[in-house]
Write a protein that holds these residues in place. Structure first.
Motif, mmCIF file in Angstrom:
data_model
loop_
_atom_site.group_PDB
_atom_site.id
_atom_site.type_symbol
_atom_site.label_atom_id
_atom_site.label_comp_id
_atom_site.label_asym_id
_atom_site.label_seq_id
_atom_site.Cartn_x
_atom_site.Cartn_y
_atom_site.Cartn_z
ATOM 1 N N GLU A 185 0.834 -1.209 0.000
ATOM 2 C CA GLU A 185 0.000 0.000 0.000
ATOM 3 C C GLU A 185 0.870 1.261 0.000
ATOM 4 O O GLU A 185 0.695 2.163 -0.814
ATOM 5 N N VAL A 186 1.817 1.314 0.932
ATOM 6 C CA VAL A 186 2.678 2.491 1.061
ATOM 7 C C VAL A 186 3.568 2.626 -0.170
ATOM 8 O O VAL A 186 3.654 3.696 -0.780
ATOM 9 N N GLY A 187 4.237 1.548 -0.546
ATOM 10 C CA GLY A 187 5.148 1.585 -1.688
ATOM 11 C C GLY A 187 4.444 1.903 -2.986
ATOM 12 O O GLY A 187 4.931 2.698 -3.793
ATOM 13 N N GLY A 188 3.277 1.311 -3.199
ATOM 14 C CA GLY A 188 2.517 1.572 -4.416
ATOM 15 C C GLY A 188 2.096 3.028 -4.509
ATOM 16 O O GLY A 188 2.171 3.643 -5.586
ATOM 17 N N PHE A 189 1.655 3.590 -3.396
ATOM 18 C CA PHE A 189 1.271 4.998 -3.382
ATOM 19 C C PHE A 189 2.468 5.886 -3.732
ATOM 20 O O PHE A 189 2.370 6.791 -4.554
ATOM 21 N N LEU A 190 3.609 5.616 -3.106
ATOM 22 C CA LEU A 190 4.801 6.429 -3.342
ATOM 23 C C LEU A 190 5.298 6.296 -4.777
ATOM 24 O O LEU A 190 5.668 7.283 -5.413
ATOM 25 N N GLN A 191 5.289 5.083 -5.306
ATOM 26 C CA GLN A 191 5.697 4.874 -6.703
ATOM 27 C C GLN A 191 4.752 5.601 -7.652
ATOM 28 O O GLN A 191 5.181 6.149 -8.668
ATOM 29 N N VAL A 213 0.521 12.954 3.649
ATOM 30 C CA VAL A 213 1.962 12.996 3.948
ATOM 31 C C VAL A 213 2.860 13.140 2.723
ATOM 32 O O VAL A 213 4.060 13.341 2.872
ATOM 33 N N ILE A 214 2.303 13.083 1.519
ATOM 34 C CA ILE A 214 3.152 13.062 0.322
ATOM 35 C C ILE A 214 4.017 14.321 0.205
ATOM 36 O O ILE A 214 5.182 14.239 -0.208
ATOM 37 N N GLY A 215 3.510 15.469 0.579
ATOM 38 C CA GLY A 215 4.309 16.694 0.502
ATOM 39 C C GLY A 215 5.533 16.623 1.395
ATOM 40 O O GLY A 215 6.641 16.943 0.979
ATOM 41 N N SER A 216 5.342 16.172 2.620
ATOM 42 C CA SER A 216 6.456 16.041 3.562
ATOM 43 C C SER A 216 7.454 14.983 3.087
ATOM 44 O O SER A 216 8.666 15.170 3.186
ATOM 45 N N VAL A 217 6.948 13.870 2.566
ATOM 46 C CA VAL A 217 7.815 12.799 2.066
ATOM 47 C C VAL A 217 8.694 13.327 0.932
ATOM 48 O O VAL A 217 9.909 13.105 0.909
ATOM 49 N N LYS A 218 8.099 14.051 -0.007
ATOM 50 C CA LYS A 218 8.878 14.567 -1.134
ATOM 51 C C LYS A 218 9.947 15.549 -0.684
ATOM 52 O O LYS A 218 11.043 15.594 -1.242
ATOM 53 N N LYS A 219 9.651 16.337 0.342
ATOM 54 C CA LYS A 219 10.651 17.271 0.879
ATOM 55 C C LYS A 219 11.833 16.511 1.488
ATOM 56 O O LYS A 219 12.982 16.927 1.350
#
Length: 121
Positions: A16-22, A112-118
């Motif tokens: 779930e987490v990896g697929g979202f990030l990819q 959380v995607i904005g924080s992850v990308k930073k």
């Protein structure tokens, strides 16, 4: 080059987490527990961020984070805990190990995607 290492003993959570990030253009590697996570970090110096569960067999996430800092001497990689644990004692231990964030499951990618990308920039 891998940007993010997702460490969780649950294949459902890893996927779930990896697929979202990819899906957001990030390169992801996976580890099944803290011991596996340490091995992956040793092998890939390009990992910028670890998203890690706390409760796992073989080596828990907080122990892994402590070893990343002490044994590997890696002070640069960001570590975020993704867990059902929310106790102040665990958070304090995480803070001492240099944890950058604490996300309580379930994973909410859009939040959380904005924080992850930073953290991987």
């Amino acid at each position: 080059m891998t940007q993010i290492l997702v460490v969780d003993d649950s294949s459902t959570v890893r996927n779930e987490v990896g697929g979202f990030l990819q899906g957001h253009g990030l390169s992801v590697a996976y580890a099944v527990d803290g011991r596996d996570g340490l091995t992956k970090l040793k092998a890939d110096s390009g990992i910028k961020l670890v998203i890690c569960d706390v409760n796992m067999p073989n080596m828990d996430g907080l122990t892994m984070a402590e070893k990343v800092r002490s044994e590997l001497g890696n002070l640069q990689v960001g570590i975020i805990m993704l867990t059902t644990e929310n106790s102040p004692a665990m958070k304090e231990r995480g803070k001492a190990a240099g944890i950058k964030g604490w996300i309580v499951k379930p994973f909410n990618g859009p939040a959380v995607i904005g924080s992850v990308k930073k953290l991987v920039a």
